[in-house]
Design an enzyme around this catalytic site. Structure first.
Site, PDB file in Angstrom:
ATOM      1  N   LYS A 106       0.835  -1.192   0.000  1.00 19.60           N
ATOM      2  CA  LYS A 106       0.000   0.000   0.000  1.00 19.60           C
ATOM      3  C   LYS A 106       0.877   1.251   0.000  1.00 19.60           C
ATOM      4  CE  LYS A 106      -4.185  -1.581  -0.067  1.00 19.60           C
ATOM      5  NZ  LYS A 106      -5.142  -1.229  -1.146  1.00 19.60           N
ATOM      6  N   LYS A 213     -12.615  -8.213  -8.754  1.00 13.07           N
ATOM      7  CA  LYS A 213     -13.104  -8.708  -7.474  1.00 13.07           C
ATOM      8  C   LYS A 213     -14.509  -9.268  -7.670  1.00 13.07           C
ATOM      9  CE  LYS A 213     -10.122  -5.545  -5.000  1.00 13.07           C
ATOM     10  NZ  LYS A 213      -9.949  -4.429  -4.063  1.00 13.07           N
TER      11      LYS A 213
END
Length: 327
Positions: A106, A213
């Site tokens: 991240k 997803k």
């Protein structure tokens, strides 16, 4: 076929799972797990999403719980996920992902700097070695200028790709032109799962890789259609699901993900609790492709408060009404 609301909620449970480290700004992940004719399934759009956006997630819930999906393989490779932590904490975190040879890091976390991102990615590269695949994920938080600066500094770490460095499709397209020759591919996540047209980013030539997803795209069946139509390499990832939702993603990854990539489905390692005694944790860099069995004692242990449970059940009712009206 959308089941009626009573059938949908006949065996439904709202849980609040503690996380080991802050991620996406949260330390507790709320989700609703329920049982359909095909097995346990999950409804877990993030709490800030409105009902219209959550509708696709409920379609995914129904697709997995009311449809038999055959596993295309026994297991799939997964990446380690590195939140916006201090570089010194990276080695210990990576130990939760035994055997993983890919890491997603991240970056662009609010309150941090590009220097912080560089230090974190450098720590991951040191810990995993030169042969590992390292990705970064900015969640669309850079503008084009900051993305160019950041990726120029991160490129020496041999990135597999940069995930959603900018928010919009035009920004991604501009960034691809600006960094041509840098050797960093662009992956689109939010521009796929949050878009009214998930293929717009591919048609615009704004990405090299799509991150897909299952829940946000309406389930395994709908996501496979997007992957087939995109014409780009696809990586299946999680939306911070419980192991029930990770199972949905694993079925999708086994059936449709591009070879040579690790799925972003190792995120059960980020939780300090789950809804099953046999969670989908990485083992030798992979997770099983299977439906998990939910444990009653863990549902009770991690049950959300009565107020939060009521909020989720009311949300499901509203979203179900939207889907029913559209049929």
């Amino acid at each position: 076929m959308l089941p009626d609301l009573a059938e949908l909620l006949s065996d439904a449970h709202v849980v609040a799972l503690p996380m080991r480290v802050r991620f996406r700004g949260i330390t507790t992940r709320e989700a609703l797990v329920l049982r359909g004719p095909a097995g346990w399934t999950e409804f877990s759009p993030f709490v800030e999403y409105d009902d219209a956006e959550a509708a696709a997630w409920l379609r995914g819930t129904v697709d997995f719980g009311w449809t038999e999906h055959a596993p295309a393989s026994d297991s799939v490779p997964v990446n380690a996920t590195v939140p916006a932590i201090a570089p010194d904490d990276v080695p210990a975190l990576l130990e939760r992902y035994p055997g993983c040879t890919t890491a997603k890091v991240k970056v662009a976390e609010p309150g941090t700097t590009i220097d912080d991102d560089v230090a974190r990615v450098a720590a991951v590269r040191r810990a995993m070695g030169p042969s590992a695949a390292v990705r970064v994920d900015a969640n669309g938080l850079w503008d084009v200028e900051h993305a160019v600066e950041a990726l120029e500094r991160l490129a020496p770490f041999d990135l597999q790709y940069a995930e959603q460095p900018c928010r919009t499709v035009p920004e991604l397209a501009e960034l691809r032109v600006r960094i041509d020759g840098l050797g960093v591919r662009i992956a689109a996540d939010e521009s796929v799962r949050k878009a009214s047209d998930p293929l717009a980013v591919a048609r615009a030539g704004a990405a090299d890789v799509l991150v897909v997803k299952a829940q946000p795209l309406g389930g395994i069946t709908a996501a496979r259609e997007v992957i087939a139509a995109a014409g780009l390499p696809c990586v299946v990832s999680s939306a911070l699901d419980t192991s029930v939702g990770l199972g949905m993603g694993a079925f999708l990854a086994a059936a449709a993900m591009s070879p040579g990539y690790a799925a972003g489905l190792g995120t059960a390692a980020m939780f300090a609790g789950d809804v099953t005694t046999d969670p989908l944790l990485p083992v030798e860099g992979r997770i099983d492709v299977r439906r998990v069995q939910v444990d009653a004692a863990l549902l009770e242990r991690h049950a959300a408060s009565p107020e939060r449970t009521a909020w989720w059940l009311e949300r499901v009712s509203r979203v179900h009404a939207l889907l029913a009206a559209a049929e």
